[in-house]
Design a protein around this motif. Structure first.
Motif, PDB file in Angstrom:
ATOM      1  N   GLY A   1      10.118 -27.587  13.632  1.00 42.34           N
ATOM      2  CA  GLY A   1      10.978 -26.425  13.424  1.00 42.34           C
ATOM      3  C   GLY A   1      10.759 -25.735  12.093  1.00 42.34           C
ATOM      4  O   GLY A   1      10.451 -26.379  11.087  1.00 42.34           O
ATOM      5  N   SER A   2      10.900 -24.402  12.100  1.00 42.61           N
ATOM      6  CA  SER A   2      10.721 -23.634  10.878  1.00 42.61           C
ATOM      7  C   SER A   2      11.465 -22.319  10.965  1.00 42.61           C
ATOM      8  O   SER A   2      11.489 -21.665  12.010  1.00 42.61           O
ATOM      9  CB  SER A   2       9.229 -23.357  10.641  1.00 42.61           C
ATOM     10  N   SER A   3      12.092 -21.931   9.862  1.00 40.78           N
ATOM     11  CA  SER A   3      12.697 -20.612   9.726  1.00 40.78           C
ATOM     12  C   SER A   3      12.242 -20.014   8.410  1.00 40.78           C
ATOM     13  O   SER A   3      12.288 -20.679   7.369  1.00 40.78           O
ATOM     14  CB  SER A   3      14.225 -20.682   9.739  1.00 40.78           C
ATOM     15  N   MET A   4      11.797 -18.764   8.433  1.00 41.11           N
ATOM     16  CA  MET A   4      11.385 -18.101   7.198  1.00 41.11           C
ATOM     17  C   MET A   4      12.575 -17.859   6.278  1.00 41.11           C
ATOM     18  O   MET A   4      12.409 -17.545   5.105  1.00 41.11           O
ATOM     19  CB  MET A   4      10.687 -16.786   7.517  1.00 41.11           C
ATOM     20  N   ALA A   5      13.797 -17.997   6.820  1.00 41.69           N
ATOM     21  CA  ALA A   5      15.007 -17.860   6.001  1.00 41.69           C
ATOM     22  C   ALA A   5      15.463 -19.199   5.445  1.00 41.69           C
ATOM     23  O   ALA A   5      16.489 -19.289   4.768  1.00 41.69           O
ATOM     24  CB  ALA A   5      16.123 -17.230   6.826  1.00 41.69           C
TER      25      ALA A   5
END
Length: 373
Positions: free
Chosen positions: A234-238
């Motif tokens: 999982g990854s979020s740029m925020a």
């Protein structure tokens, strides 16, 4: 004199009605000033034409995605497919055609991204069917790189249905959005298996606990917004919350909502309702909510395309205020355009410091500011 009074009254009433007619008509007009819109688009297109290299590329031959998106932006802005700049761009892209039907630089880690945007450019220029074969083969190559197509990725895995890039080709929502845009441009319908499989992945990028998203991230934020990817941890740029929740941000939320609509979801679907509620809460053209100024031109073109797909002239925010979103977007872009016709982001992330890329995004966004016919 008394016999003239009814006629006099009627004349006065007609005059009053006529006096209010222009205001009534003005209230019905949506979008920014048409003359300003045309001037901004023309200046932006002129900048791109002037910044093109002799070999038909923009920025660098090692960045064919930028050449494809600049060519596409010119075509979407009303520049003829016969225009020399467009022809040079298309001819360069034709040199990148591969035996598998893809259109990408040899050795690239961006096969999906480059092929998807090149397909969109060729289809935008395909008024006479001259690029039918190129478009079909490119679409077939995209289907082949979708996670799950080879049977090695189970539908229960977070990566299933997505498209990505990098050495691992890890799927993400941005790449999957371009994948869907390209398939749609090639003529794929909402019930196409590739689009329905993409919906599985897109649903897992939403912070919404449901039967469509059983990933460990779904319940941690649960605000209806979207993030970059649930795959590979999982990854979020925020960024992440302390509990590991992947924070929602606007550019991916608009992209996720648009993708769901492409896949045939209706306004009453819980996923669509939750996404629209998130957008209503954070509606703005001043920033890319969740990321401030980072990726804002990507956000602008996604904002415009998504709201045009929704199909309403006005968008109501969480406070109940109605927005002429075309005018909001157009006026904001007018204010940001440089004297030479370009746009550029000083928050230089994801190459938005490159005026060729940001000007292309801005032109794509401005195209959606035209009132629906």
């Amino acid at each position: 004199m008394r016999k003239l009074r009814p006629l006099l009254i009627l004349t006065v009433l007609c005059s009053l009605a006529t006096a209010f007619l222009p205001a009534a008509r003005a209230a019905d007009v949506v979008g920014p000033d048409a003359a300003k819109l045309k001037a901004a688009i023309d200046k932006g297109a002129a900048f791109l034409k002037a910044s093109q290299a002799q070999d038909g590329t923009w920025t660098s031959p090692d960045q064919p995605g930028i050449t494809a998106i600049a060519t596409y932006a010119l075509l979407r802005s009303g520049v003829s497919a016969d225009d020399p700049a467009v022809q040079k761009g298309l001819k360069y892209l034709e040199t990148l055609k591969r035996p598998d039907g893809g259109i990408y630089r040899e050795g690239t880690f961006h096969k999906n991204y480059e092929t998807a945007i090149a397909l969109m450019a060729f289809q935008a220029a395909n008024s006479k069917g001259q690029y039918d074969d190129v478009v079909k083969k490119a679409a077939d190559s995209l289907r082949a790189v979708q996670w799950g197509t080879d049977g090695k990725t189970a539908k229960t895995e977070p990566a299933f249905g997505g498209a990505g890039y990098g050495r691992s080709q890890r799927p993400d929502l941005s790449n999957t959005t371009f994948f869907l845009e390209a398939l749609k441009a090639s003529g794929a319908k909402s019930d196409d298996p590739a689009i329905q499989n993409a919906l599985v992945f897109v649903s897992r990028c939403q912070n919404l606990e449901s039967a469509d998203n059983t990933t460990p991230f779904a319940a941690l934020v649960n605000d209806g917004g979207f993030y970059y990817t649930p795959a590979a941890g999982g990854s979020s740029m925020a960024g992440k919350n302390a509990d590991g929740g992947l924070r929602s941000y606007a550019s991916m939320t608009y992209a996720g909502l648009k993708s769901m609509i492409y896949a045939g979801l209706k306004a009453d679907d819980p996923r669509v309702k939750a996404a629209r509620e998130w957008i209503a809460k954070f509606y703005t053209v001043s920033e890319n909510p969740g990321l401030d100024q980072q990726g804002i031109y990507y956000y602008y073109q996604t904002f415009g395309k998504t709201l045009s797909v929704i199909g309403d002239d006005h968008f109501t925010d969480a406070a109940g205020a109605k927005h002429d979103w075309r005018k909001d977007l157009g006026d904001k872009l007018f204010s940001l355009q440089k004297e030479n016709g370009s746009w550029v982001n000083t928050a230089d992330r994801w190459m938005e410091g490159d005026p060729n890329l940001t000007t292309s995004y801005a032109l794509m966004a401005l195209e959606f500011c035209r009132p629906a016919k």
